[in-house]
Design an enzyme around this catalytic site. Sequence first.
Site, PDB file in Angstrom:
ATOM      1  N   LYS A 187      30.796  42.451  -3.249  1.00 30.69           N
ATOM      2  CA  LYS A 187      30.448  42.727  -1.864  1.00 30.69           C
ATOM      3  C   LYS A 187      31.212  41.748  -0.984  1.00 30.69           C
ATOM      4  O   LYS A 187      30.892  40.569  -0.909  1.00 30.69           O
ATOM      5  CB  LYS A 187      28.953  42.548  -1.600  1.00 30.69           C
ATOM      6  CG  LYS A 187      28.577  43.125  -0.232  1.00 30.69           C
ATOM      7  CD  LYS A 187      27.300  42.547   0.359  1.00 30.69           C
ATOM      8  CE  LYS A 187      27.530  41.272   1.108  1.00 30.69           C
ATOM      9  NZ  LYS A 187      28.404  41.381   2.288  1.00 30.69           N
ATOM     10  N   GLU A 263      29.930  28.446  -4.386  1.00 29.62           N
ATOM     11  CA  GLU A 263      30.800  27.601  -3.535  1.00 29.62           C
ATOM     12  C   GLU A 263      30.158  27.622  -2.168  1.00 29.62           C
ATOM     13  O   GLU A 263      30.268  28.610  -1.437  1.00 29.62           O
ATOM     14  CB  GLU A 263      32.213  28.191  -3.450  1.00 29.62           C
ATOM     15  CG  GLU A 263      32.946  28.302  -4.767  1.00 29.62           C
ATOM     16  CD  GLU A 263      33.417  26.970  -5.309  1.00 29.62           C
ATOM     17  OE1 GLU A 263      33.216  25.929  -4.646  1.00 29.62           O
ATOM     18  OE2 GLU A 263      33.960  26.963  -6.419  1.00 29.62           O
ATOM     19  N   CYS A 297      35.530  25.710   4.376  1.00 32.45           N
ATOM     20  CA  CYS A 297      34.460  24.838   3.892  1.00 32.45           C
ATOM     21  C   CYS A 297      35.005  23.472   3.474  1.00 32.45           C
ATOM     22  O   CYS A 297      34.234  22.546   3.258  1.00 32.45           O
ATOM     23  CB  CYS A 297      33.707  25.506   2.748  1.00 32.45           C
ATOM     24  SG  CYS A 297      34.802  26.132   1.496  1.00 32.45           S
ATOM     25  N   GLU A 394      27.933  21.615   9.526  1.00 33.45           N
ATOM     26  CA  GLU A 394      29.297  22.111   9.346  1.00 33.45           C
ATOM     27  C   GLU A 394      29.759  22.712  10.679  1.00 33.45           C
ATOM     28  O   GLU A 394      29.133  23.645  11.173  1.00 33.45           O
ATOM     29  CB  GLU A 394      29.274  23.175   8.251  1.00 33.45           C
ATOM     30  CG  GLU A 394      30.502  23.219   7.436  1.00 33.45           C
ATOM     31  CD  GLU A 394      30.391  24.184   6.251  1.00 33.45           C
ATOM     32  OE1 GLU A 394      31.242  24.100   5.372  1.00 33.45           O
ATOM     33  OE2 GLU A 394      29.471  25.011   6.212  1.00 33.45           O
TER      34      GLU A 394
HETATM   35  P1  ADP Z   1      28.767  32.738   6.712  1.00 32.96           P
HETATM   36  O1  ADP Z   1      27.863  31.937   7.580  1.00 32.96           O
HETATM   37  O2  ADP Z   1      30.003  32.079   6.299  1.00 32.96           O
HETATM   38  O3  ADP Z   1      28.943  34.153   7.162  1.00 32.96           O
HETATM   39  P2  ADP Z   1      26.952  33.728   4.727  1.00 32.96           P
HETATM   40  O4  ADP Z   1      26.399  32.977   3.591  1.00 32.96           O
HETATM   41  O5  ADP Z   1      26.028  34.264   5.755  1.00 32.96           O
HETATM   42  O6  ADP Z   1      28.029  32.761   5.333  1.00 32.96           O
HETATM   43  O7  ADP Z   1      27.846  34.939   4.234  1.00 32.96           O
HETATM   44  C1  ADP Z   1      28.631  34.917   3.077  1.00 32.96           C
HETATM   45  C2  ADP Z   1      28.434  36.216   2.344  1.00 32.96           C
HETATM   46  O8  ADP Z   1      27.068  36.316   1.978  1.00 32.96           O
HETATM   47  C3  ADP Z   1      28.745  37.462   3.169  1.00 32.96           C
HETATM   48  O9  ADP Z   1      29.329  38.434   2.319  1.00 32.96           O
HETATM   49  C4  ADP Z   1      27.370  37.914   3.606  1.00 32.96           C
HETATM   50  O10 ADP Z   1      27.288  39.296   3.852  1.00 32.96           O
HETATM   51  C5  ADP Z   1      26.540  37.554   2.394  1.00 32.96           C
HETATM   52  N1  ADP Z   1      25.094  37.388   2.646  1.00 32.96           N
HETATM   53  C6  ADP Z   1      24.475  36.981   3.758  1.00 32.96           C
HETATM   54  N2  ADP Z   1      23.139  36.978   3.588  1.00 32.96           N
HETATM   55  C7  ADP Z   1      22.890  37.396   2.326  1.00 32.96           C
HETATM   56  C8  ADP Z   1      21.718  37.615   1.531  1.00 32.96           C
HETATM   57  N3  ADP Z   1      20.514  37.390   2.011  1.00 32.96           N
HETATM   58  N4  ADP Z   1      21.887  38.051   0.268  1.00 32.96           N
HETATM   59  C9  ADP Z   1      23.108  38.288  -0.229  1.00 32.96           C
HETATM   60  N5  ADP Z   1      24.246  38.095   0.457  1.00 32.96           N
HETATM   61  C10 ADP Z   1      24.156  37.656   1.715  1.00 32.96           C
END
Ligand code: ADP
Length: 491
Positions: A187, A263, A297, A394
Amino acid sequence: MAQPFALDRFLPLLNSCCTLQDGVLVSSSAAEGTFEVLNPATQEVIARLANQTAADTEEAIDRAEAALPAWRAMPAKSRSALLKQWFALIQQHADDLALLMTLEQGKPVAEALGEVQYGASFIEWFAEEAKRAYGEVIPSPMSNRRLVTVRQGIGVVAAITPWNFPNAMITRKVAPALAAGCTIVLKPSEETPLSAIALLTLAREAGIPEEVFQLVMSTRAADIGDVMCHDSRVRKLTFTGSTPVGKLLMRQCADTVKKLGLELGGNAPFIVFDDADIDAAIKGLMLAKFRNAGQTCICANRVLVQDGIYDTFAERLAQAMDALTVGNGTEQGITTGPLINERAVAKVERLVNEAREAGAKVIRGGQRDSSGQGFYVPTLVTQATADMSLCREEIFGPVAPLIRFSTEEEAVAIANDTPFGLAAYFYSRDIGRAWRVGEALEYGMVGINEGGISNEVAPFGGVKESGLGREGSRHGLEEFMEIKYLCMGGV
Ligand code: ADP
């Protein structure tokens, strides 16, 4: 502002999924609703994609599970050949992959091209490593038994990736998984799915079977994450993203005891000692701080500068920052593109304002840039202190806070006073100090007199709350394999 080129040039790269309708890329598969992909430099809609669901994710895992035995049984040399072919196709389409990335992510095209090459390097590397997944023969303590180990791909892998490196964060996970004999369901970030579709298209063109590498694209991240974490057929979850989401995924994976690769966030210190080569330190900091507009990061988050050179360093850094040119990354000469979305700009704004209120001085920048909604002026903040939110959270934006320190012990203590431990940097010409500080920093990666540390042959990863496991390097392959011990008796 109109695109300087027609989006149809990308159709060959997206034909696994998209057509062009009324100037917008549209995915052909039906699903429950659609979501839009915006160009962060112009806020234009560039794509409208089917918003996939938990059920789509389950079906993808079904196919990945069914495809696993044949893929795993294929000789590593054959899997390696397919990966090499994928690498070659990426090289062939590198310019379009870069431009497409700039359109959805915002980074300047030259930098995007650098990421395409960096991303491809993982495919080449793991194509080579695939053939070197050696086991071992263990000298037996018993005369009638022989002890050996073999390494086997762990099984079906689920991957979740972020928007800041729309290409390389994918290849760094998919290539070792495929090399190890795993199948994978990915995903990508909903902000940057087009680079993922392009990579998938080229993987299929290279001959990598459809079921072996699949995408699920959606804004329903939590639903999809939930399925990936709870499905017992998925044996490894690999994630790059924020620490809170990483912790949530880790909790969700507990019930099925999945292997995890995480990561997560960082809070990289960049320490400049009195004895540093200042020119080199400025050059290193410009790279470590401002690439991708500060949205990595491992970007320097806090710049610790020793007393004796603090004022000179601040002055020289301000001069170097004058060379940064903010604007749409598709234009010539731009070094600093937009931030990914309004939320990101608002966060940077808040952190700088809070630092100002707490007594820091904004020497340069400190406001949004006139180039458009998503842009922020590269900013230099002096008289920052370690307790400010600007130095604890961050930043993920083009802001450099300078903290003053006097002794080596103090610098190391400030640097280590964080739950994060991804990357750290320091500049010193004293070899004794280089060893001492290098060993004392509680980080997974340390740049010593170097601001650009990441490449495919070195282990990338963090300690403490920055994550688990390593990507790239020979360790990156091990992460997708299990060791099996075979004990042969009756000899
Ligand atoms: P950022 O703040 O860098 O967007 P996130 O951790 O929100 O970091 O996003 C990184 C990835 O995790 C994206 O692909 C996002 O869609 C996914 N993501 C966000 N929330 C969830 C969740 N609850 N479960 C699984 N994946 C998630």
